[in-house]
Design a protein around this motif. Structure first.
Motif, PDB file in Angstrom:
ATOM      1  N   ASN A  13       0.836  -1.187   0.000  1.00 49.15           N
ATOM      2  CA  ASN A  13       0.000   0.000   0.000  1.00 49.15           C
ATOM      3  C   ASN A  13       0.880   1.248   0.000  1.00 49.15           C
ATOM      4  N   ARG A  14       0.459   2.256  -0.738  1.00 47.08           N
ATOM      5  CA  ARG A  14       1.229   3.499  -0.772  1.00 47.08           C
ATOM      6  C   ARG A  14       0.596   4.546   0.128  1.00 47.08           C
ATOM      7  N   THR A  15       1.436   5.242   0.850  1.00 47.81           N
ATOM      8  CA  THR A  15       0.968   6.258   1.773  1.00 47.81           C
ATOM      9  C   THR A  15       1.775   7.528   1.548  1.00 47.81           C
ATOM     10  N   CYS A  30       2.013   2.450   7.552  1.00 48.41           N
ATOM     11  CA  CYS A  30       1.079   2.034   6.515  1.00 48.41           C
ATOM     12  C   CYS A  30      -0.354   2.336   6.951  1.00 48.41           C
ATOM     13  N   GLY A  31      -1.096   3.044   6.085  1.00 46.45           N
ATOM     14  CA  GLY A  31      -2.475   3.378   6.407  1.00 46.45           C
ATOM     15  C   GLY A  31      -3.403   2.189   6.282  1.00 46.45           C
ATOM     16  N   SER A  32      -2.908   1.134   5.702  1.00 42.94           N
ATOM     17  CA  SER A  32      -3.758  -0.027   5.454  1.00 42.94           C
ATOM     18  C   SER A  32      -3.532  -1.144   6.467  1.00 42.94           C
ATOM     19  N   ASP A  37       7.195  -0.825   8.263  1.00 42.15           N
ATOM     20  CA  ASP A  37       8.246  -1.237   7.339  1.00 42.15           C
ATOM     21  C   ASP A  37       7.983  -0.596   5.983  1.00 42.15           C
ATOM     22  N   MET A  38       8.328   0.698   5.915  1.00 34.64           N
ATOM     23  CA  MET A  38       8.000   1.480   4.729  1.00 34.64           C
ATOM     24  C   MET A  38       9.284   1.909   4.023  1.00 34.64           C
ATOM     25  N   ILE A  39       9.251   1.899   2.711  1.00 34.00           N
ATOM     26  CA  ILE A  39      10.362   2.487   1.976  1.00 34.00           C
ATOM     27  C   ILE A  39       9.884   3.736   1.271  1.00 34.00           C
TER      28      ILE A  39
END
Ligand SMILES: [Zn+2]
Length: 118
Positions: A13-15, A30-32, A37-39
């Motif tokens: 998912n993109r935030t 992550c909004g979902s 663990d975001m890049i």
């Protein structure tokens, strides 16, 4: 205000995250699925990137591009004198102004590898 786009490594998912300044730490979540663990993605609206975003990057001393902008040469020195409430000695002033025009002092020139290849 800069916007960073992150992609979740768990669910893809993109935030988009608004940050106050480019130097603020960004804790993307992550909004979902709530994963942290975001890049960070290269923003897809690069073409319409505003001038202020470009300046934000170039005014950030932590950015590798900072010293690609000759206007930033000597800025930390200026800030240092300003923070001490002192006037910059004219000799230093001249050196910085010269460097911004591309006239590097000898010692500094040696610290600019491959400057002609950029
Ligand atoms: Zn997710």
């Amino acid at each position: 205000m800069p916007i960073y786009e992150f992609q979740c490594q768990e669910c893809q998912n993109r935030t988009s995250v608004f940050v106050r300044t480019v130097t603020s730490p960004v804790n993307a979540e992550c909004g979902s699925c709530g994963s942290k663990d975001m890049i960070r993605l290269i923003t897809s609206f690069g073409v319409s990137k505003s001038v202020s975003d470009v300046h934000a990057v170039h005014n950030n001393p932590n950015s590798p591009d900072y010293y690609m902008d000759p206007r930033n040469i000597g800025r930390s020195t200026e800030d240092k004198f300003a923070s001490m409430g002192m006037e910059m000695p004219s000799q230093i002033r001249d050196m910085i102004d010269g460097a911004r025009e591309g006239d590097m002092p000898g010692a500094t020139k040696d610290l600019q590898p491959n400057v002609n290849e950029i």
